[in-house]
Design an enzyme around this catalytic site. Structure first.
Site, mmCIF file in Angstrom:
data_model
loop_
_atom_site.group_PDB
_atom_site.id
_atom_site.type_symbol
_atom_site.label_atom_id
_atom_site.label_comp_id
_atom_site.label_asym_id
_atom_site.label_seq_id
_atom_site.Cartn_x
_atom_site.Cartn_y
_atom_site.Cartn_z
ATOM 1 N N GLN A 60 0.840 -1.197 0.000
ATOM 2 C CA GLN A 60 0.000 0.000 0.000
ATOM 3 C C GLN A 60 0.876 1.247 0.000
ATOM 4 O OE1 GLN A 60 -3.167 -0.022 2.833
ATOM 5 N NE2 GLN A 60 -3.856 2.046 2.355
ATOM 6 N N GLY A 128 -17.889 0.764 12.943
ATOM 7 C CA GLY A 128 -18.740 1.434 11.973
ATOM 8 C C GLY A 128 -20.161 0.902 12.074
ATOM 9 N N GLU A 143 -18.691 5.431 9.945
ATOM 10 C CA GLU A 143 -17.632 5.144 10.910
ATOM 11 C C GLU A 143 -17.911 5.859 12.231
ATOM 12 O OE1 GLU A 143 -15.188 2.972 10.481
ATOM 13 O OE2 GLU A 143 -16.034 2.546 8.508
ATOM 14 N N ASN A 216 -7.285 -6.635 18.446
ATOM 15 C CA ASN A 216 -6.556 -5.367 18.494
ATOM 16 C C ASN A 216 -5.702 -5.215 19.742
ATOM 17 O OD1 ASN A 216 -7.573 -3.997 16.019
ATOM 18 N ND2 ASN A 216 -9.536 -4.269 17.045
ATOM 19 N N ARG A 321 14.324 -32.979 26.709
ATOM 20 C CA ARG A 321 14.852 -31.947 25.823
ATOM 21 C C ARG A 321 14.994 -32.501 24.406
ATOM 22 N NH1 ARG A 321 20.019 -30.049 29.058
ATOM 23 N NH2 ARG A 321 20.329 -28.782 27.177
ATOM 24 N N LYS A 339 18.535 -35.386 27.117
ATOM 25 C CA LYS A 339 18.829 -34.495 25.988
ATOM 26 C C LYS A 339 19.679 -35.247 24.991
ATOM 27 C CE LYS A 339 22.277 -32.125 25.600
ATOM 28 N NZ LYS A 339 23.566 -32.228 24.808
ATOM 29 N N HIS A 351 14.794 -42.876 37.919
ATOM 30 C CA HIS A 351 14.634 -41.710 38.776
ATOM 31 C C HIS A 351 15.942 -40.946 38.992
ATOM 32 C CE1 HIS A 351 13.686 -45.530 41.215
ATOM 33 N NE2 HIS A 351 14.973 -45.521 41.048
ATOM 34 N N ALA A 368 19.469 -45.150 40.101
ATOM 35 C CA ALA A 368 19.039 -43.829 40.578
ATOM 36 C C ALA A 368 20.226 -42.897 40.786
ATOM 37 C CB ALA A 368 18.266 -43.992 41.892
ATOM 38 N N TYR A 375 29.918 -32.999 29.137
ATOM 39 C CA TYR A 375 30.510 -31.710 28.746
ATOM 40 C C TYR A 375 31.795 -31.490 29.529
ATOM 41 C CZ TYR A 375 30.644 -26.642 27.784
ATOM 42 O OH TYR A 375 30.993 -25.377 27.380
#
Length: 459
Positions: A60, A128, A143, A216, A321, A339, A351, A368, A375
């Site tokens: 526009q 409106g 309106e 809105n 994960r 993970k 557990h 357990a 890492y």
């Protein structure tokens, strides 16, 4: 919305608000779909190209208003196009294709060159107004900012959805001006212009006003989300899914459920989650982009991009994960985090454990309190646990390390090197008992008193 995210890109049942409108356009089978963009143009256009690639995107210009948007959209249509033009707003996500199909049918069966959707509201403030003639036919749309006292008293509002016959529309669009309170070209003015030249126009009220309710602000977004969620749940219930408490269950449009699935209270199924026949999910569970196999059970669990095999059990209080895979009849138990873990059929992590960057074979049991230490502060490393392995409680596997098939590890073992198949891994450290330590080092304490009493009893 008071947000850095454009209004039309806020999510509703896992789909952007605009995505719902584009899906409706697709369902209608329109010959051409034109999306007019302006604010946050690139971000909106990206979603359009993803959700409805065949849509024509029109920018526009600096002339404001809905009338100018429609004018530019019509200009983008092929020169020989002579069908009907359906105009909808991008922020009305629950307007469905059935309602629009009925509007199109009503338009085509009558003599009107323009037919609009309207709604009856208890409080029409901000909308409106649909002004009708004494005969009850549509006269004009006014309106809010341009309305007088009598017009403000009208409770029938314009829903912002129009069907126009193309030729009359083209003729009147060029007559639009910005001479109004907001200095915009209104598409609503086309209705009055068509009436001026003797054309018939019509307004069709919807049976439920929320169908045409726009979004809105975040309050309206949450109301529409709740309505849509209720419809989604009802659809699955009618398809053979048990939803024990619809008021606390949220299911995205993109979720797939099989018959005889049971969803317990406090559950959210999001993204591309798939739940197979006979599985039970919940209570208090959130799954994002997960696959749950037949007859599996997942309770009080948070999972993302995880696959749970048939007949497996997960939870309570498990954290899955991305990259978690649990084989058929396997178990991930209470307070377990996983993970990038491939856990084989019939294997169990019952557990209080962390399993990361690991492959566990079939029929293994992880004791357990076990930690897969993956890492080293710089790089991630993998651990491989073979079939039918039994690991003791409170183990640490310092990756990279491999535990062979059928091996055992003793309680409290820190495994720093590979364990051969069938071997027992233990850390040999003789236990020392220092007699009389409590009385000597904690005199007067409750523990010392208890120890002295036990000594007297023994004597």
């Amino acid at each position: 919305m008071k947000s850095t995210t454009p209004k039309l890109l806020h999510s509703l049942a896992g789909v952007p608000i605009l995505g719902h409108v584009l899906a409706t356009a697709r369902a209608l089978g329109a010959d051409h779909v034109v999306t007019v963009v302006r604010h946050e143009r690139d971000r909106i256009a990206e979603v359009v190209s993803r959700e409805l690639p065949e849509s024509i995107v029109v920018d526009q210009d600096d002339v404001p208003g809905t009338g100018r948007a429609v004018e530019q959209a019509v200009e983008a249509l092929p020169a020989g196009f002579d069908g009907d033009v359906l105009v909808v707003n991008g922020d009305v996500p629950l307007l469905d294709s059935d309602t629009l199909a009925q509007l199109l049918a009503r338009h085509r069966s009558g003599a009107a060159v323009a037919t609009i959707l309207s709604a009856l509201l208890d409080d029409a403030t901000g909308y409106g107004r649909v002004v009708r003639s004494e005969e009850g036919t549509l006269d004009r749309i006014v309106e809010q900012k341009d309305a007088g006292p009598d017009e403000l008293a009208v409770t029938e509002i314009n829903a912002g959805v129009y069907v126009f016959s193309i030729s009359p529309l083209r003729e009147q669009l060029v007559r639009l001006t910005t001479e109004n309170a907001q200095g915009e070209k209104y598409i609503t003015d086309v209705i009055g212009l068509l009436r001026e030249v003797g054309h018939e126009v019509a307004a069709v009220p919807v049976s439920q006003s929320w169908v045409v309710e726009g979004v809105n602000d975040r309050a309206q977004l949450s109301r529409q989300a709740a309505r849509l969620n209720a419809l989604i749940i009802q659809k699955w219930q009618l398809a053979g899914v048990t939803v024990q408490d619809p008021s606390t269950t949220w299911i995205d449009l993109t979720v797939t459920l099989a018959q005889d699935v049971t969803i317990k209270p406090g559950t959210q199924l999001l993204g591309a989650t798939v739940v197979e026949t006979g599985a039970t999910v919940g209570p208090d569970t959130t799954l994002v982009d997960c696959e749950i196999g037949q007859e599996a059970e997942v309770r009080r669990t948070d999972g993302t991009l995880a696959v749970i095999g048939a007949g497996a059990t997960v939870g309570p209080f498990a954290y899955l994960r991305p990259g978690t895979y649990l084989g058929a009849a396997g178990k991930i138990g209470a307070f377990v985090e996983t993970k990038n873990a491939q856990i084989g059929p019939r294997s169990k992590v019952p557990h209080l454990s962390y399993v990361g960057d690991a492959t566990v074979g079939e029929g293994a049991n992880i004791g357990a309190g076990t930690i897969f230490a993956n890492y080293d502060g710089v790089h991630k490393h993998s651990t491989v646990v073979g079939d039918e392995v039994r690991t003791g409680s409170h183990n640490v596997f310092v990756a990279p390390v491999r535990i062979g098939d059928g091996a055992y590890t003793g309680a409290g073992t820190v495994v720093r090197k590979d364990v051969p198949a069938g071997a027992l891994a233990i850390n040999v450290a003789p236990q020392r008992n220092l007699e009389g330590w409590t009385v000597a080092n904690r005199p007067g304490s409750a523990a010392a008193s208890a120890a002295e009493g036990a000594a007297s009893d023994e004597e």
